[in-house]
Enzyme design. Sequence first.
Site, PDB file in Angstrom:
ATOM      1  N   CYS A   4       0.857  -1.247  -0.151  1.00 23.54           N
ATOM      2  CA  CYS A   4      -0.138  -0.100  -0.070  1.00 23.54           C
ATOM      3  C   CYS A   4       0.843   1.198  -0.029  1.00 23.54           C
ATOM      4  O   CYS A   4       0.703   2.067  -0.948  1.00 23.54           O
ATOM      5  CB  CYS A   4      -0.958  -0.155   1.316  1.00 23.54           C
ATOM      6  SG  CYS A   4      -1.841  -1.478   1.448  1.00 23.54           S
ATOM      7  N   HIS A  54      -2.424   6.752   4.536  1.00 22.64           N
ATOM      8  CA  HIS A  54      -1.432   5.694   4.541  1.00 22.64           C
ATOM      9  C   HIS A  54      -0.234   6.335   4.196  1.00 22.64           C
ATOM     10  O   HIS A  54       0.770   5.599   3.615  1.00 22.64           O
ATOM     11  CB  HIS A  54      -1.708   4.205   3.978  1.00 22.64           C
ATOM     12  CG  HIS A  54      -1.027   3.332   4.679  1.00 22.64           C
ATOM     13  ND1 HIS A  54      -0.967   2.071   4.223  1.00 22.64           N
ATOM     14  CD2 HIS A  54      -0.352   3.446   5.660  1.00 22.64           C
ATOM     15  CE1 HIS A  54      -0.319   1.167   5.205  1.00 22.64           C
ATOM     16  NE2 HIS A  54       0.081   1.978   6.160  1.00 22.64           N
TER      17      HIS A  54
END
Length: 585
Positions: free
Chosen positions: A83, A144
């Site tokens: 990610c 993130h």
Amino acid sequence: ASLPLLCFRSPLVPSLIFGLLLQAPFTQPSSITQPNFVLLLADDLGIGDVGCYGNDTIRTPNIDRLAKEGVKLTQHIAAAPLCTPSRAAFLTGRYPLRSGMDAINDYRVIFWNAGSGGLPPNETTFAKILQQQGYSTGLIGKWHQGVNCESRNDHCHHPLKHGFDYFYGMPFTLISDCQPTETPEMDRAFRRKLWLSTQMIGLITLTAVLGRLTGLISVHWRTLTCLAGFSLLFFISWFSSYGFVRYWNCIMMRNHEITEQPMVTDRTTSLILRESISFIERNKHKPFLLFLSFLHSHTPLLTTEKFLGRSRHGLYGDNVEEMDWMVGQVLDAIDKEGLKETTLVYFASDHGGWLERQEGERQLGGWNGIYKGGKAMGGWEGGIRVPGIFRWPGVLPAGTVIDEPTSLMDIYPTVVHLAGGEVPQDRVIDGRDVLPLLRGEVPHSEHEFLFHYCGVHLHAVRWHQKDTGAVWKAHYMTPIFSPPGAGACYDRGFCQCFGDGVTHHEPPLLFELSQDPSEAKPLSADTEPLFDTVIGKIGRAIEEHRRTLTPVPEQLSVSNVVWKPWLQPCCGTFPFCWCDKEDDN
């Protein structure tokens, strides 16, 4: 002088003119000033999970409609198999190691909201350029990419520092720890070791105290006090972070304000959808960029009751079908506001599905179709080949399929150019403007080589030989599957990038992907006459590529990813961090 007149009097000419008028001409992008952009990015979705990419058991009618009305890419490649680095590359148009967003260690993503690493402030995202071009820019969902650098409220890595006018969502990522009923997911193996160490130290301390009380051991009470103090400090040192993951990492924010700590997962999906549609409605009269970064289909697979039990693939399938419904709701909002013809919609996943994510008999990760490998594997196709769909009615030809290598990094220059901006000239941009390819104006992708990293370790390289159409791929390192032959690293939960978790190949494993997309039959000098030529060409490309790399601070170093209490976002007085402002509303 009479020839033109005769031509217009010919009975064939009116029919030709009529036929041309019947064809719906494609609008030149230059005639649409500053189109809107809606970028839809799924989390951990495998390419084999989507109907238009071959899945006939999970229903994704809205994503399939995007493909039918637009352009589907069959070789759309993520710049990283996890990610944090993949999204950094997506936002900046650059391989993540150029910004320090890939790791030399096993901590390959941001682990805490209270870490100090993140997307550096000197990186220029496409959102920042569009903001300068007068766009309203919004990010809804997962970030993130870090939050703070030196203090709890400096927000140096926050979306608002990277070109977004509005942010609503998770500064971190969804993990099973966010769901109280689920088994903890974050650093699970390390936590087990910490618990075991704590128990052993506690047992030694207790044994020493009992031995002293019974006279079996001659030890000074001061020594026992120090031992007991050490046991307590050791426990506090790790339990203060890992014991409260749900409070530290599972939070929701609106701009800089924390709205839920911890997040109330039952309503997260509805709030993200509401915020997305509201952003479109608020900005319908001016150009806007909406980056809807889904929490689907990452564990713990938050799925509303309406979709539970609907699919043939358990909770994972239910979750994908709910995400598809959300895509449909966003598309309906675009249609309702009359924005369909002036909005470029893009759908993709940040990387491949997580094969190893299982709980007992339940498969909680995605499927990557015919492609080998999955999430966390930097070289194999299953970790990096993802869905990629563009729709822009009247500009892009509907129902088109393009089998050319493209990258998630291509969004950067494509969006920037369409918005009337310019990509930065002071740094290497690895993405390429794909609009000419999408419109059919050029036959081939601009990418000749794509470099596939696992952390900072180069695992594989693909070469698109445009004159023949061949797509060669050389693997220099591959993960060691466990158990052997399983196709993933089930014993570890993730495949490693280096050390004893990989096999080095000299000469490299070579595949021709247009003939062997599953990477099942490696070629050799004995079976492929061009073997040495291809390996030599790729080797020279690697040398040239490495000359473009410059040293940068490592954002995912151990010192940057560890939990730092003074950086912890907190909606109360630390450590008493709890609030639910959505409920108040």
